[in-house]
Design an enzyme around this catalytic site. Sequence first.
Site, PDB file in Angstrom:
ATOM      1  N   HIS A 196      20.347   6.815  28.947  1.00 51.75           N
ATOM      2  CA  HIS A 196      19.431   7.388  29.936  1.00 51.75           C
ATOM      3  C   HIS A 196      19.524   6.639  31.260  1.00 51.75           C
ATOM      4  CE1 HIS A 196      17.940  10.092  27.060  1.00 51.75           C
ATOM      5  NE2 HIS A 196      16.699  10.213  27.500  1.00 51.75           N
ATOM      6  N   HIS A 215      13.875   1.446  25.269  1.00 49.23           N
ATOM      7  CA  HIS A 215      14.959   0.478  25.278  1.00 49.23           C
ATOM      8  C   HIS A 215      14.471  -0.954  25.547  1.00 49.23           C
ATOM      9  CE1 HIS A 215      18.374   3.188  24.787  1.00 49.23           C
ATOM     10  NE2 HIS A 215      17.751   4.046  25.583  1.00 49.23           N
TER      11      HIS A 215
END
Length: 346
Positions: free
Chosen positions: A222, A308
């Site tokens: 991403h 993340h």
Amino acid sequence: MSARRQTRSTKVEVPIPADGKGFPSTTSRPTMPDSTPYLDSPFLPTILELCLLAIYPSTLLLGSIFSTLAPSTRAATYNPTYQAYDPSTAPSYFARKGNFFNVYFVKIGWFWITLAFASFVITHSSLGPPLRPVLTKRRTQAALRYATITLTWIFITQWCFGAPIIDRSFRWTGGKCEVLYSDSYAAEQEREDMSGVEKALTHAACKTIGGQWKGGHDISGHVFLLILGSSMLWLEMLPTLLRMEGLREARRVLTSDGLVRSASIETTDREGDKNIAVPRETSIGVKAGLGVAGMSWWMLLMTAAYFHTWFEKFTGLLVAFIAIYAVYFLPRALPVWRKVVGLPGV
């Protein structure tokens, strides 16, 4: 009757003073703006470009700090294996993987980036006749820059003569696909029929058989996508947005004769006014590019805040910056590469 000056665009390349080595004398060269050794290097971005690129690590840092200190995220349950919060305790709508913007913007992000890029290229007069299928040199080189960046995105996240680089790096760092226990005998039998190499080959294949990636370093796809796409749009549009003389960028390029020069576009109209408005029909592409770049920044902030680890986000940023540097900054120092992909606005 006095003659009128017509609108024209010419490229101005002025040698930069460098201790008198091979440059014209002070009396024979035009006056240059105040410069520093940093600005004189063709390998480095301008101060303005540096400030623009600094937005990305600053955004990641801000989002990561928020995720560490905010009471809402500290109280929520984060599953590092799934890299997501439990939907029932997610601290925000944007912390859910199924949120509208993640599903319909980020997941198909390259579609929106491509649409914005194409809109800018075919509607802006600096690249060719607006809304006309004329293949100019600038449009061709812009397409080559886009193709290079797109190929990088494909190799990193989609396919690279097999598994993409993100999946390969996960396995190289010790990661593997672990199959979860299931009460379904058929599902278990199907998993047993598949070879261990196939199960561990890609993240997508692992999810298909009901497994999980575990044990390796997962570069944030991403973060990579959002930074790569939006910075490409910004660097393509920047020469267009900085039309006022006082804001014009001073990029340095190394020419084939070994001299470092300043390349810019000088535009004047018949009345001598250099502040020329962008035609209405060409503003569509700029608005589309700004819209996609702005949404990409917002989703980057949300990714930094809710998904993340710090290191995964950092490596996503690093890989994106390497690709951007190779396409938009390295050509300034390599004349051969610059002849292929060109420079935006030149």
